[in-house]
Write an enzyme that holds these catalytic residues in place. Structure first.
Site, PDB file in Angstrom:
ATOM      1  N   GLU A  11     -29.864  32.288  38.742  1.00 18.06           N
ATOM      2  CA  GLU A  11     -29.655  31.091  37.917  1.00 18.06           C
ATOM      3  C   GLU A  11     -28.165  30.817  37.728  1.00 18.06           C
ATOM      4  O   GLU A  11     -27.322  31.687  37.992  1.00 18.06           O
ATOM      5  CB  GLU A  11     -30.324  31.277  36.549  1.00 18.06           C
ATOM      6  CG  GLU A  11     -29.757  32.423  35.726  1.00 18.06           C
ATOM      7  CD  GLU A  11     -29.939  32.226  34.228  1.00 18.06           C
ATOM      8  OE1 GLU A  11     -29.508  31.185  33.714  1.00 18.06           O
ATOM      9  OE2 GLU A  11     -30.495  33.136  33.585  1.00 18.06           O
TER      10      GLU A  11
ATOM     11  N   VAL B  63     -33.474  29.667  33.301  1.00 19.04           N
ATOM     12  CA  VAL B  63     -34.572  30.413  33.929  1.00 19.04           C
ATOM     13  C   VAL B  63     -35.696  29.440  34.326  1.00 19.04           C
ATOM     14  O   VAL B  63     -36.208  29.485  35.448  1.00 19.04           O
ATOM     15  CB  VAL B  63     -35.105  31.518  32.987  1.00 19.04           C
ATOM     16  CG1 VAL B  63     -36.406  32.105  33.511  1.00 19.04           C
ATOM     17  CG2 VAL B  63     -34.054  32.618  32.824  1.00 19.04           C
TER      18      VAL B  63
ATOM     19  N   ASP C 192     -38.657  26.106  17.940  1.00 15.56           N
ATOM     20  CA  ASP C 192     -37.783  26.351  19.089  1.00 15.56           C
ATOM     21  C   ASP C 192     -38.348  27.487  19.945  1.00 15.56           C
ATOM     22  O   ASP C 192     -38.161  28.666  19.666  1.00 15.56           O
ATOM     23  CB  ASP C 192     -36.365  26.680  18.618  1.00 15.56           C
ATOM     24  CG  ASP C 192     -35.353  26.672  19.748  1.00 15.56           C
ATOM     25  OD1 ASP C 192     -35.771  26.608  20.928  1.00 15.56           O
ATOM     26  OD2 ASP C 192     -34.145  26.726  19.460  1.00 15.56           O
TER      27      ASP C 192
ATOM     28  N   ASP D  17     -38.562  28.349  29.159  1.00 12.79           N
ATOM     29  CA  ASP D  17     -38.735  29.439  30.138  1.00 12.79           C
ATOM     30  C   ASP D  17     -40.163  29.992  30.057  1.00 12.79           C
ATOM     31  O   ASP D  17     -40.750  30.368  31.077  1.00 12.79           O
ATOM     32  CB  ASP D  17     -37.777  30.604  29.847  1.00 12.79           C
ATOM     33  CG  ASP D  17     -36.308  30.239  30.042  1.00 12.79           C
ATOM     34  OD1 ASP D  17     -36.016  29.134  30.529  1.00 12.79           O
ATOM     35  OD2 ASP D  17     -35.460  31.084  29.700  1.00 12.79           O
TER      36      ASP D  17
ATOM     37  N   LYS E 102     -33.173  38.991  24.590  1.00 15.46           N
ATOM     38  CA  LYS E 102     -32.213  39.365  23.554  1.00 15.46           C
ATOM     39  C   LYS E 102     -32.845  39.363  22.178  1.00 15.46           C
ATOM     40  O   LYS E 102     -33.749  38.580  21.901  1.00 15.46           O
ATOM     41  CB  LYS E 102     -31.092  38.333  23.530  1.00 15.46           C
ATOM     42  CG  LYS E 102     -30.128  38.501  24.637  1.00 15.46           C
ATOM     43  CD  LYS E 102     -28.709  38.349  24.123  1.00 15.46           C
ATOM     44  CE  LYS E 102     -27.744  38.680  25.224  1.00 15.46           C
ATOM     45  NZ  LYS E 102     -27.396  37.485  25.992  1.00 15.46           N
TER      46      LYS E 102
HETATM   47  N1  PSU Z   1     -30.212  34.793  27.611  1.00 14.88           N
HETATM   48  C1  PSU Z   1     -29.059  35.403  27.931  1.00 14.88           C
HETATM   49  N2  PSU Z   1     -28.109  34.733  28.641  1.00 14.88           N
HETATM   50  C2  PSU Z   1     -28.303  33.448  29.065  1.00 14.88           C
HETATM   51  C3  PSU Z   1     -29.553  32.826  28.744  1.00 14.88           C
HETATM   52  C4  PSU Z   1     -30.474  33.516  28.026  1.00 14.88           C
HETATM   53  O1  PSU Z   1     -28.851  36.536  27.571  1.00 14.88           O
HETATM   54  O2  PSU Z   1     -27.420  32.874  29.700  1.00 14.88           O
HETATM   55  C5  PSU Z   1     -29.815  31.428  29.260  1.00 14.88           C
HETATM   56  C6  PSU Z   1     -30.824  31.455  30.417  1.00 14.88           C
HETATM   57  O3  PSU Z   1     -30.437  30.491  31.371  1.00 14.88           O
HETATM   58  C7  PSU Z   1     -32.115  31.027  29.748  1.00 14.88           C
HETATM   59  C8  PSU Z   1     -31.594  30.042  28.733  1.00 14.88           C
HETATM   60  O4  PSU Z   1     -33.047  30.436  30.626  1.00 14.88           O
HETATM   61  O5  PSU Z   1     -30.404  30.641  28.238  1.00 14.88           O
HETATM   62  C9  PSU Z   1     -32.587  29.774  27.625  1.00 14.88           C
HETATM   63  O6  PSU Z   1     -32.138  28.701  26.866  1.00 14.88           O
HETATM   64  P1  PSU Z   1     -33.133  28.006  25.814  1.00 14.88           P
HETATM   65  O7  PSU Z   1     -33.353  29.056  24.768  1.00 14.88           O
HETATM   66  O8  PSU Z   1     -32.380  26.805  25.291  1.00 14.88           O
HETATM   67  O9  PSU Z   1     -34.374  27.666  26.565  1.00 14.88           O
HETATM   68 MN    MN Z   2     -34.610  25.980  22.701  1.00 15.17          MN
END
Ligand code: PSU
Ligand code: MN
Length: 328
Positions: free
Chosen positions: A28, A109, A141, A145, A162
């Site tokens: 990614e 992702v 939220d 993914d 995380k």
């Molecule tokens: N977790 C990490 N590093 C990252 C991400 C997640 O430790 O860079 C990134 C990945 O690209 C993941 C995205 O798909 O954040 C998720 O974002 P959101 O929670 O807005 O869907």
């Molecule tokens: Mn989000």
């Protein structure tokens, strides 16, 4: 560059490897553009590609450039994503809009899975998947993914998720969506910087052959994504308690500043890195490399069994057809 439709451009190497059914690992670009600081981001991206090649597989980093999904980025393109000031964070919902605007876009992702699948790439390595955020019972939220995993047939190798997320709710959500969450040589969900989250997984696999077999059956049955959680290598793991404190602090600052939506994950990641004085970046690098290496091995094992089964198939189906016709 060859195009298999007008919005997707595969590098020549990717095109050749697909044709020859050689193992490919998608990578990614949100982690490059928004997850890690420069120059660590570009160095790590390069190191992941090298680790995949060292295992005999082909890396294919994915990003959006000038109205096109590029599968298999050059170092120049990776560097552009890692240094440009405004790179769109592109999840499933943003894909068409970013392409139409011909903007520079980094794939999460969710969208990396989607683009990999469009190209015919089945394996993907990342750091952590997005998940159900803490407080999601009111904010709603939940990372796209998780829903992508329920609809797109790609195997995602990660170090779990995380602890900025609600890990229990993330596990529940994946179960509801019917996504296998497999512990790689572990019984417990890895928690990114920490080898174990203390949460027991329903599924554990210990050999690459078994994992390849699961992937093959999953996709033969028309099922979709698979998550494999690889714990961070022991010597790079961080201590849980200071990390938890840094996470709480980062979430508090995010709330105070009114950070919401897709900005939340990058914001919290940057603050945790700052509060742990860069130690988290080193650990992040180690786990990304580890995941890249395992994803390459899983892909290699998968394509080995695929090649064997394709060799056997005509004989078996031929015999069966004959038998059925004979008895009619
Ligand atoms: N977790 C990490 N590093 C990252 C991400 C997640 O430790 O860079 C990134 C990945 O690209 C993941 C995205 O798909 O954040 C998720 O974002 P959101 O929670 O807005 O869907
Ligand atoms: Mn989000």
């Amino acid at each position: 560059m060859q195009h298999n439709h007008s919005y997707i451009a595969l590098s020549d190497e990717v095109q050749d490897a697909l044709h020859a059914q050689q193992p490919i690992v998608a990578l990614e670009s949100t982690v490059i553009a928004h997850g890690l600081p420069y120059p660590a981001n570009v160095e790590i991206a390069q190191a992941m590609e090298a680790a995949i090649r060292a295992e005999g597989a082909l890396p294919a980093t994915i990003g959006l450039f000038d109205g096109s999904i590029k599968v298999g980025l050059t170092l120049d393109e990776i560097t552009r994503l890692g240094t440009a000031h405004s790179v769109h964070k592109v999840s499933r919902r943003d894909l068409a809009v970013t392409l139409a605007a011909r903007a520079l876009g980094a794939t999460t992702v969710a969208s990396t899975m989607l683009c990999a699948s469009m190209a015919g790439v089945r394996f993907f390595a990342t750091g952590g998947i997005g998940g159900v955020h803490r407080g999601a019972e009111t904010s709603m939220d939940v990372s796209a993914d998780l829903t992508e995993l329920s609809r797109t047939a790609v195997l995602v190798v990660c170090a779990g998720a995380k602890s900025i997320l609600d890990l229990d709710l993330t596990m529940e959500y994946l179960e509801t969506q019917g996504v296998p969450l497999i512990g790689w040589q572990t019984d417990e969900l890895p928690a990114f910087y920490v080898r174990s989250s203390g949460r027991k997984l329903a599924q554990r696999v210990d050999t690459v052959e078994m994992l390849a077999e699961i992937a093959r059956i999953q996709w033969a049955c028309g099922l979709h994504g698979i998550v494999v959680g690889c714990p961070i290598p022991e010597q790079y793991a961080l201590e849980a308690a200071p990390l938890e404190a840094a996470t709480e602090e980062a979430l508090r600052i995010a709330r105070a500043q009114g950070i919401r939506g897709s900005a939340t994950t990058p914001f919290v990641l940057a603050h945790v890195a700052h509060l742990t004085a860069g130690e988290s970046v080193e650990a992040n690098k180690a786990l990304l490399l580890n995941n890249a290496r395992w994803a390459a091995r899983f892909a290699a094992a998968y394509w080995q069994t695929e090649a064997r089964s394709q060799h056997e198939k005509p004989l078996i189906s031929g015999d069966t057809t004959t038998t059925i016709q004979d008895t009619r």
